[in-house]
Structures are given as C-alpha cells and as structure tokens.
Design a protein around this motif. Structure first.
Motif: not given
Length: 217
Positions: A88-92, A116-118, A164-167
């Motif tokens: 559900d969330r993405i870590v780059l 936050a979205d990012i 970064r962490l993203y929705e």
C-alpha cells in the motif's frame, strides 16, 4: 498494511545481504509487514544469485526479484519494481548501505501523523548529515540543493535525496511524468509531486557514502 521496498541493484553482491538484514530488522522491530523488490540490471558480480539466495531463505512473499537484461537506469528500475510491488506504501532507497533502514519507522510515523503523500529523507535538517564526504562535496551538494529549491520552489531541503516513502497512488501518479535522468531525476519527482498538489514531509537522515559496488545513476 504492507510496505514494498524497491531496491535497484547493480554490482551490489556484498551490500545486498546486509541491507536486507537491516530492512528485515527495521520492519520486524516496528511490527510492520514488508516486501522487498530487488530490481537487478544484469550485475556482472552475481548480485542476482544473492537475491535468489535471500528469496530462498526468507520466501517469495518477502523477496521479489526483477531481472533485467542490462543497465537501464534508475527511473526505469523504479517503474519495473512498482509493477511488482504489492504494498500500500512504497519505499525507494539505495541498496549500497548509504540509506539506513532504521529511519523507515520514523518516516512511517510522520506519514501517519501528517497524512503526507510523500516523506523524504533529508541530510540538511537538524539531526541529518553525511558521512564519508569531504567538505567540498558536502558544500557542493548543499549549495546545489539550495539553488534548486530557490529556483523551483518545491519546499524540500534535499531535492537530490533518493530515500523516500510514498503512498502507492502518489508514486504511481508522479513517476510516469518524470523525464529527467541522473540526479535531476530525484529533483523532478519532487517538483512534479508539488505540481500535482501532493503533500511532502521530511525526516532527518544520515547518508553514508557507498563502500562497494557502482551507482545506478
């Protein structure tokens, strides 16, 4: 909630087992569920063999492997990894140990509290920093980030950072819009995100210069 960590790799045979252990520890200690997506660009050092060994040890639900035919660049590696990401969330983040996974729970907590979205890691807030760089490189990087922020006004202190962490819907919206290569790629992601009205927050991190392997940029 499931988190997918996308790790682009090129000649990271020595780093991959260590970064995976640190990712596993960070998520396990925080009681968060995760998946690691390794995107390897035909590393001649046999990185793919290490990824396969990790997959065998930890299971396919924890380790997903994307094997590509050559060094095709960081942006496309993220895009390929995103296709295999179930989270559900993405870590780059980088696989070269320059980004310590211990900061991920802080990013998660900030995303939860601010909606936050990012959430992006920054070297340039109190508590953040860089290890392994000489003063000239530090000043050059900080100056470049200041100038880019002044000119493009995205309101982020570390535009060239890639931790970064993203929705998932946020990165899915922004990534197809990005056209830049190299360090400009990281800057454009943030600028495009702001243009799309996405909310960005920052967490101080310590960046450590790589010891082994080669950059994906």
């Amino acid at each position: 909630m499931l988190y997918s960590v996308i790790l682009p790799t090129y000649n990271e045979r020595q780093n991959l087992p260590i970064i995976y252990y640190l990712i596993d520890k960070a998520f396990s200690d925080a009681k968060l569920d995760y998946q690691v997506v390794v995107v390897d660009d035909a590393s001649p050092d046999g990185t793919i063999e290490i990824a396969q060994a990790l997959q065998k040890s930890y299971g396919r639900d924890k380790v997903t492997i994307v094997s590509r035919k050559g060094k095709l660049g960081l942006g496309s590696a993220y895009a390929f990894g995103l296709k295999e990401a179930k989270g559900d969330r993405i870590v780059l983040m980088d696989a070269d140990l320059s980004h310590h996974p211990k900061f991920i729970p802080q990013m998660v907590a900030l995303m939860d509290s601010t909606k936050a979205d990012i959430v992006t890691g920054t070297r340039y807030h109190p508590g953040g920093g860089v290890a392994g760089w000489d003063m000239f490189r530090k000043l050059t990087s900080k100056g470049a980030n200041f100038l880019a922020d002044f000119l493009m006004n995205p309101g982020v202190s570390d535009l060239t950072g890639s931790f970064r962490l993203y929705e998932k819907n946020a990165i899915g919206t922004v990534l197809p819009l990005v056209q830049s290569k190299g360090y400009a790629f990281q800057m454009e992601i943030v600028v495009r995100a702001k243009q799309q009205g996405l909310k960005i927050e920052e967490v101080p991190i310590t960046f450590v210069d790589r010891i082994y392997g080669q950059s994906k940029l």
